[in-house]
Design a protein around this motif. Structure first.
Motif, PDB file in Angstrom:
ATOM      1  N   ARG A  59       0.841  -1.200   0.000  1.00 16.27           N
ATOM      2  CA  ARG A  59       0.000   0.000   0.000  1.00 16.27           C
ATOM      3  C   ARG A  59       0.874   1.247   0.000  1.00 16.27           C
ATOM      4  O   ARG A  59       0.645   2.179  -0.770  1.00 16.27           O
ATOM      5  N   HIS A  63       1.131   4.119  -2.973  1.00 14.94           N
ATOM      6  CA  HIS A  63       0.879   5.544  -2.689  1.00 14.94           C
ATOM      7  C   HIS A  63       2.099   6.379  -3.061  1.00 14.94           C
ATOM      8  O   HIS A  63       1.953   7.462  -3.641  1.00 14.94           O
ATOM      9  N   SER A  83      -7.473   4.121  -7.337  1.00 10.91           N
ATOM     10  CA  SER A  83      -8.021   4.914  -6.231  1.00 10.91           C
ATOM     11  C   SER A  83      -7.436   4.398  -4.921  1.00 10.91           C
ATOM     12  O   SER A  83      -6.774   3.355  -4.885  1.00 10.91           O
ATOM     13  N   ARG A  84      -7.688   5.104  -3.829  1.00  9.86           N
ATOM     14  CA  ARG A  84      -7.231   4.633  -2.515  1.00  9.86           C
ATOM     15  C   ARG A  84      -7.832   3.261  -2.199  1.00  9.86           C
ATOM     16  O   ARG A  84      -7.147   2.389  -1.670  1.00  9.86           O
ATOM     17  N   ASP A  88      -5.901  -0.309  -1.517  1.00 11.33           N
ATOM     18  CA  ASP A  88      -6.144  -1.171  -0.351  1.00 11.33           C
ATOM     19  C   ASP A  88      -6.490  -2.588  -0.788  1.00 11.33           C
ATOM     20  O   ASP A  88      -5.975  -3.565  -0.244  1.00 11.33           O
TER      21      ASP A  88
END
Length: 105
Positions: A59, A63, A83-84, A88
């Motif tokens: 993760r 990022h 996307s976030r 995840d």
């Protein structure tokens, strides 16, 4: 200290449990599989094995690729497309896969 460690492990487990592995697999198939394979066990030394890595490591790496603090021209557009929630889910998916790598004494 022991109590703090238990709390941290509980929070980490809850975060991984909250991830959607089916969605992570689907996104990995679309975005990651060409280089890393669907299960994250790349057989090409140019691409790292992602299977079995810690979800928090994956993760963080995604990022960092996405925001440019980890510089890699190949990974940048792929990470920026996630996307976030995708990050995840993909991280949890690869973390849940058995790795073909073995430890040697």
């Amino acid at each position: 200290m022991r109590h703090l460690s238990a709390v941290c492990l509980t929070l980490l487990a809850a975060q991984v449990a909250a991830a959607d592995l089916a969605a992570g697999r689907a996104k990995a198939e679309q975005v990651c599989a060409a280089c890393h394979k669907i299960d994250g066990n790349s057989d090409n030394p140019q691409y790292p094995v992602l299977a079995g890595q810690h979800a928090d490591y994956l993760r963080r790496a995604l990022h960092d690729y996405r925001n440019g603090s980890r510089n890699n021209g190949v990974m940048l557009p792929y990470a920026q497309a996630l996307s976030r929630t995708d990050i995840d889910n993909v991280s949890a998916w690869f973390a849940s896969q058995p790795s073909r790598l073995v430890s040697r004494p």
